[in-house]
Design a protein around this motif. Structure first.
Motif, mmCIF file in Angstrom:
data_model
loop_
_atom_site.group_PDB
_atom_site.id
_atom_site.type_symbol
_atom_site.label_atom_id
_atom_site.label_comp_id
_atom_site.label_asym_id
_atom_site.label_seq_id
_atom_site.Cartn_x
_atom_site.Cartn_y
_atom_site.Cartn_z
ATOM 1 N N PHE A 1 -1.162 10.062 4.500
ATOM 2 C CA PHE A 1 -1.729 11.326 4.050
ATOM 3 C C PHE A 1 -1.424 11.579 2.580
ATOM 4 O O PHE A 1 -2.227 12.176 1.862
ATOM 5 C CB PHE A 1 -1.179 12.475 4.898
ATOM 6 N N LYS A 2 -0.262 11.127 2.130
ATOM 7 C CA LYS A 2 0.144 11.374 0.751
ATOM 8 C C LYS A 2 -0.578 10.465 -0.232
ATOM 9 O O LYS A 2 -0.996 10.900 -1.303
ATOM 10 C CB LYS A 2 1.659 11.155 0.625
ATOM 11 N N ALA A 3 -0.727 9.170 0.111
ATOM 12 C CA ALA A 3 -1.220 8.212 -0.882
ATOM 13 C C ALA A 3 -2.271 7.248 -0.364
ATOM 14 O O ALA A 3 -2.666 6.330 -1.081
ATOM 15 C CB ALA A 3 -0.045 7.413 -1.434
ATOM 16 N N GLY A 4 -2.728 7.404 0.866
ATOM 17 C CA GLY A 4 -3.746 6.507 1.376
ATOM 18 C C GLY A 4 -3.165 5.234 1.958
ATOM 19 O O GLY A 4 -1.954 5.099 2.161
ATOM 20 N N TRP A 5 -4.048 4.249 2.212
ATOM 21 C CA TRP A 5 -3.664 3.023 2.902
ATOM 22 C C TRP A 5 -3.227 1.897 1.960
ATOM 23 O O TRP A 5 -2.893 0.808 2.427
ATOM 24 C CB TRP A 5 -4.820 2.526 3.768
ATOM 25 N N ARG A 6 -3.277 2.126 0.667
ATOM 26 C CA ARG A 6 -2.915 1.050 -0.276
ATOM 27 C C ARG A 6 -1.440 0.714 -0.151
ATOM 28 O O ARG A 6 -0.570 1.497 -0.521
ATOM 29 C CB ARG A 6 -3.250 1.476 -1.708
ATOM 30 N N ILE A 7 -1.155 -0.461 0.389
ATOM 31 C CA ILE A 7 0.226 -0.861 0.684
ATOM 32 C C ILE A 7 1.046 -1.023 -0.581
ATOM 33 O O ILE A 7 2.238 -0.669 -0.623
ATOM 34 C CB ILE A 7 0.234 -2.174 1.496
ATOM 35 N N LEU A 8 0.463 -1.528 -1.637
ATOM 36 C CA LEU A 8 1.211 -1.837 -2.859
ATOM 37 C C LEU A 8 1.363 -0.636 -3.778
ATOM 38 O O LEU A 8 2.009 -0.743 -4.816
ATOM 39 C CB LEU A 8 0.526 -2.984 -3.606
ATOM 40 N N LYS A 9 0.777 0.488 -3.421
ATOM 41 C CA LYS A 9 0.898 1.659 -4.271
ATOM 42 C C LYS A 9 2.315 2.211 -4.194
ATOM 43 O O LYS A 9 2.882 2.361 -3.122
ATOM 44 C CB LYS A 9 -0.103 2.735 -3.847
ATOM 45 N N MET A 10 2.902 2.539 -5.354
ATOM 46 C CA MET A 10 4.243 3.093 -5.394
ATOM 47 C C MET A 10 4.229 4.558 -4.936
ATOM 48 O O MET A 10 3.604 5.400 -5.556
ATOM 49 C CB MET A 10 4.808 2.996 -6.825
ATOM 50 N N VAL A 11 4.921 4.813 -3.820
ATOM 51 C CA VAL A 11 4.949 6.169 -3.249
ATOM 52 C C VAL A 11 6.375 6.503 -2.848
ATOM 53 O O VAL A 11 7.008 5.738 -2.126
ATOM 54 C CB VAL A 11 4.047 6.281 -2.005
#
Length: 459
Positions: A449-459
């Motif tokens: 919910f915070k950043a989507g499904w992009r696994i490599l995105k820094m969250v």
């Protein structure tokens, strides 16, 4: 937990243009639905506040992010964790001693209420300690909490009945830890920005080190001097370390207005709600191995002699690395991306306890469980900073989260004790593992919910 607090030291006279520029920056940063542009200013405690120039708590550039004073706060926070979560992580050795020696007529569930009450009060009182801290009473909170922790431990040395242990260890020490934990952790976010997860991890390692030293100290002293003096030695150790905390910790700035205890908008924020629910479930099951691993080894005759009583210390020793290394990596990958696998692995490891019947896999479990559970415990404060829409609301949201999670801590291990008595140890490991895995799944949903499904995105 609390709002971001800190002390301002500015002895130089800045130019008019610099003042104007900073004022404009502050207004831009503060203009959100949570903070009126003129409300969130900070001053140096109660000392000469009139002579200090106001600085917005949202002014990231004003945070030192290092330096001697900042790292001294990490030292002080380390000993806060040493004497709060470190004491709570030690309860497994008390659980074993109470069941076999001091309180043999009490059920495992009843005894575990003492430890779970400590953990509950530590987090639940944070929701109330936060506004008190914001009002400028950091010293008073730390002093009162330190006195209660030491006093409760000393009173434990003369306890002989269950109700006495509940009052001294459950209520007195629990209230003391609740007073000191919040200011001891919240102060770090006013000294660090990009290094915050690293600083938090080093401080959190104090809880693991306390969980290593105190069980060994207790176990070694019991046969030599007996329970009363073993408790007193722990009390003197606590006294020496809380003195360090009270000497080195120093508030940098305080907000001009007190923060809210409840942020109603948080309940409409799906990432926050899902994260809190996930943490609630995970913490409900997390401490079952801490409380019952020694009894499990004794009843199944897996280990013999002193090794049984070192199992809890092994878990906490591995947790030192679990609190530092993943937090260091989290500064580069994002705390969400680090916490999710740690939560799920923690649950899987608890399930792996079901078939264990020999020493080698049990030791391996203790090492791995300590590492991954350590990361799971130390990362939530950093995640809550990322989930807050502004720095002025961080303390409110932390207080809300930990108050809810504290209920999971309160009921988790007593339910586990009842399960052990009714169905045996395999059922409590199933209970613990499924709760942690389900909690990890909800935290994963919060990340999506915070950043989507992009696994490599820094969250």
């Amino acid at each position: 937990m609390t709002s971001l607090v800190a002390e301002v030291e500015d002895n130089s006279v800045s130019s008019v243009s610099a003042d104007v520029e900073e004022t404009l920056d502050d207004k831009k940063e503060d203009s959100d639905p949570y903070e009126p542009p003129t409300a969130e200013c900070a001053f140096q405690g109660h000392e000469d506040s009139a002579s200090q120039r106001p600085i917005s708590i949202n002014n990231i550039e004003a945070i030192p992010n290092g330096g001697v004073q900042a790292w001294l706060q990490v030292v002080g926070s380390f000993f806060v964790m040493f004497n709060t979560w470190g004491v709570i992580n030690t309860f497994g050795v008390f659980q074993t001693y109470y069941e076999t020696e001091l309180l043999p007529s009490s059920t495992p569930s009843a005894i575990s209420w003492v430890g779970s009450l400590q953990a509950f009060l530590l987090l639940f009182l944070g929701a109330f300690a936060g506004p008190i801290y914001d009002a400028g009473y950091f010293r008073e909170l730390m002093a009162a909490g330190s006195i209660l922790i030491v006093f409760g431990t000393m009173m434990l040395s003369i306890c002989k009945e269950y109700w006495q242990v509940l009052l001294a260890q459950g209520f007195c020490i629990g209230i003391g830890t609740g007073c000191t934990f919040v200011p001891g952790v919240a102060i770090l976010s006013t000294y660090f920005t990009t290094k915050m997860a690293t600083a938090m991890g080093i401080a959190a390692a104090g809880s693991s080190l306390g969980g290593v030293i105190y069980p060994i100290l207790f176990h070694k002293l019991i046969p030599q001097v007996g329970f009363p003096w073993a408790a007193r030695v722990m009390g003197f150790t606590l006294l020496a370390t809380v003195v360090v905390t009270n000497l080195v910790m120093k508030v940098r700035v305080l907000p001009a207005s007190r923060r809210k205890i409840i942020d109603r908008l948080a309940f409409r924020d799906p990432p926050f709600v899902l994260f809190v629910l996930g943490a609630f479930l995970a913490f409900m099951g997390l401490y079952a191995p801490f409380y019952y691993i020694q009894l499990y080894s004794i009843e199944l005759n897996i280990t013999g002699g002193d090794l049984t009583f070192y199992l809890l210390s092994i878990i906490n020793a591995a947790s030192v690395f679990g609190r530092v290394i993943p937090n260091f990596i989290a500064d580069r990958t994002g705390p969400f991306n680090m916490m999710i696998p740690c939560a799920i692995f923690t649950g899987i490891l608890a399930l792996c306890l079901i078939p264990i019947r020999s020493i080698a896999p049990l030791i391996m479990f203790c090492l791995l469980y300590g590492f991954f559970s350590g990361a799971f415990v130390s990362l939530p404060p950093t995640i809550l900073v990322h989930l807050s829409p502004s720095r002025g609301i961080v303390g409110t949201r932390m207080g809300m989260c930990f108050a809810i999670v504290s209920i999971g801590l309160l009921i988790g291990t007593p339910i586990g004790g009842a399960i052990v008595r009714a169905s045996g140890f395999w059922s409590i490991w199933l209970y613990s593992g499924l709760l942690c895995v389900c909690g990890g799944a909800l935290i994963t949903a919060a990340r999506v919910f915070k950043a989507g499904w992009r696994i490599l995105k820094m969250v």
